[in-house]
Write a protein that holds these residues in place. Structure first.
Motif, short mmCIF file in Angstrom:
data_model
loop_
_atom_site.label_atom_id
_atom_site.label_comp_id
_atom_site.label_asym_id
_atom_site.label_seq_id
_atom_site.Cartn_x
_atom_site.Cartn_y
_atom_site.Cartn_z
N THR A 175 6.04 -16.10 -19.42
CA THR A 175 5.28 -15.66 -20.58
C THR A 175 4.55 -14.38 -20.22
O THR A 175 3.89 -14.31 -19.17
CB THR A 175 4.25 -16.73 -21.01
N MET A 176 4.70 -13.37 -21.06
CA MET A 176 4.02 -12.10 -20.84
C MET A 176 2.60 -12.19 -21.39
O MET A 176 2.37 -12.78 -22.43
CB MET A 176 4.79 -10.97 -21.51
N ILE A 177 1.64 -11.58 -20.68
CA ILE A 177 0.24 -11.57 -21.11
C ILE A 177 -0.16 -10.11 -21.35
O ILE A 177 -0.49 -9.38 -20.40
CB ILE A 177 -0.67 -12.22 -20.06
N PRO A 178 -0.09 -9.65 -22.61
CA PRO A 178 -0.42 -8.25 -22.89
C PRO A 178 -1.91 -7.98 -22.80
O PRO A 178 -2.73 -8.89 -22.70
CB PRO A 178 0.09 -8.06 -24.33
N GLY A 179 -2.26 -6.69 -22.82
CA GLY A 179 -3.66 -6.28 -22.82
C GLY A 179 -4.27 -6.10 -21.44
O GLY A 179 -5.46 -5.83 -21.31
N LYS A 180 -3.47 -6.23 -20.39
CA LYS A 180 -4.00 -6.14 -19.02
C LYS A 180 -3.50 -4.89 -18.29
O LYS A 180 -3.88 -4.65 -17.16
CB LYS A 180 -3.60 -7.36 -18.20
N GLY A 181 -2.63 -4.11 -18.94
CA GLY A 181 -2.03 -2.95 -18.28
C GLY A 181 -2.69 -1.64 -18.67
O GLY A 181 -3.42 -1.57 -19.64
N ARG A 182 -2.39 -0.62 -17.87
CA ARG A 182 -2.86 0.73 -18.15
C ARG A 182 -1.88 1.73 -17.55
O ARG A 182 -1.12 1.39 -16.63
CB ARG A 182 -4.27 0.95 -17.62
N PRO A 183 -1.88 2.96 -18.05
CA PRO A 183 -0.97 3.97 -17.52
C PRO A 183 -1.30 4.36 -16.08
O PRO A 183 -2.44 4.23 -15.64
CB PRO A 183 -1.19 5.18 -18.44
N LEU A 184 -0.31 4.86 -15.38
CA LEU A 184 -0.49 5.41 -14.04
C LEU A 184 -1.00 6.84 -14.21
O LEU A 184 -0.36 7.66 -14.86
CB LEU A 184 0.83 5.42 -13.26
N THR A 185 -2.15 7.14 -13.62
CA THR A 185 -2.75 8.47 -13.77
C THR A 185 -2.45 9.35 -12.56
O THR A 185 -2.02 8.85 -11.50
CB THR A 185 -4.28 8.37 -13.93
N GLN A 186 -2.72 10.63 -12.72
CA GLN A 186 -2.57 11.59 -11.62
C GLN A 186 -3.49 11.19 -10.46
O GLN A 186 -3.09 11.26 -9.30
CB GLN A 186 -2.93 13.00 -12.11
N GLU A 187 -4.69 10.70 -10.79
CA GLU A 187 -5.64 10.28 -9.76
C GLU A 187 -5.09 9.09 -8.96
O GLU A 187 -5.23 9.04 -7.74
CB GLU A 187 -7.00 9.91 -10.38
N ASP A 188 -4.49 8.12 -9.67
CA ASP A 188 -3.86 6.97 -8.99
C ASP A 188 -2.79 7.48 -8.02
O ASP A 188 -2.72 7.04 -6.87
CB ASP A 188 -3.17 6.03 -9.99
N SER A 189 -1.95 8.38 -8.51
CA SER A 189 -0.84 8.90 -7.73
C SER A 189 -1.33 9.60 -6.46
O SER A 189 -0.83 9.35 -5.37
CB SER A 189 -0.01 9.86 -8.59
N GLU A 190 -2.33 10.46 -6.63
CA GLU A 190 -2.86 11.20 -5.48
C GLU A 190 -3.51 10.27 -4.45
O GLU A 190 -3.46 10.55 -3.26
CB GLU A 190 -3.87 12.25 -5.96
N ALA A 191 -4.10 9.18 -4.92
CA ALA A 191 -4.76 8.24 -4.02
C ALA A 191 -3.80 7.19 -3.46
O ALA A 191 -4.19 6.35 -2.65
CB ALA A 191 -5.91 7.54 -4.76
#
Length: 167
Positions: free
Chosen positions: A81-97
């Motif tokens: 079962t999928m549980i929506p509402g818990k995700g977010r996009p991958l940002t440039q800051e995430d990538s750099e870190a």
């Protein structure tokens, strides 16, 4: 019942907000992964496709889930079962870190999700505001393009995913 969070990361060059084309909770986005049976350890040969807009009644007839599947090796039935509402996009800051962004949470009974496949279409935006829609990452090859507005190359490379247990 175990909840697994799907986390993604990638090297983003002059891009941010990498996510499925309709957002993290896109009802039509195909989440593709293999499943490992918790009973016998058998891993499915092919990727399983799960979407938010497709629901089934699990064994016992209570509630709904997004996948009901029987292990081909031991015959044990499980569901996801999928549980929506818990995700977010991958940002440039995430990538750099070197950080991962949570994309979707899966409530798994009888199975463990493994080996996420970057199928479907993705979107991202350049630092200049230029939007890149319908990015196809399914081949495993990097995405490269040129941002006319920002006058710079953009790229998504080294994309990877993992599942971790969450509460």
């Amino acid at each position: 019942m175990v909840n697994y969070v799907l986390k993604i990361t990638a090297d983003l060059e002059n891009l941010t907000n990498l996510q499925p084309s309709g957002g993290c909770d896109d009802p039509n986005f195909p989440y593709l992964f293999k499943l490992k049976c918790e009973q016998c350890g058998e891993v499915t040969q092919k990727e399983t496709c799960v979407t938010l807009n497709e629901t089934f009644t699990p064994p016992g007839g209570r509630g709904t889930c997004h996948l009901v599947q029987k292990c081909k090796f031991c015959g044990r039935e499980g569901n996801v079962t999928m549980i929506p509402g818990k995700g977010r996009p991958l940002t440039q800051e995430d990538s750099e870190a070197g950080e991962h962004a949570p994309l979707m949470v899966f409530d798994c009974r009888g199975y463990e999700p493994i080996d996420f496949g970057f199928g479907g279409f993705w979107k991202a935006e350049a630092e200049s505001g230029t939007k890149f829609d319908e990015i196809d990452l399914s081949s495993g090859e990097e995405f490269t393009e040129y941002d006319e507005k920002g006058e710079c190359p953009v790229m998504i490379s080294n994309f990877r995913a993992s599942f971790t247990v969450t509460k």
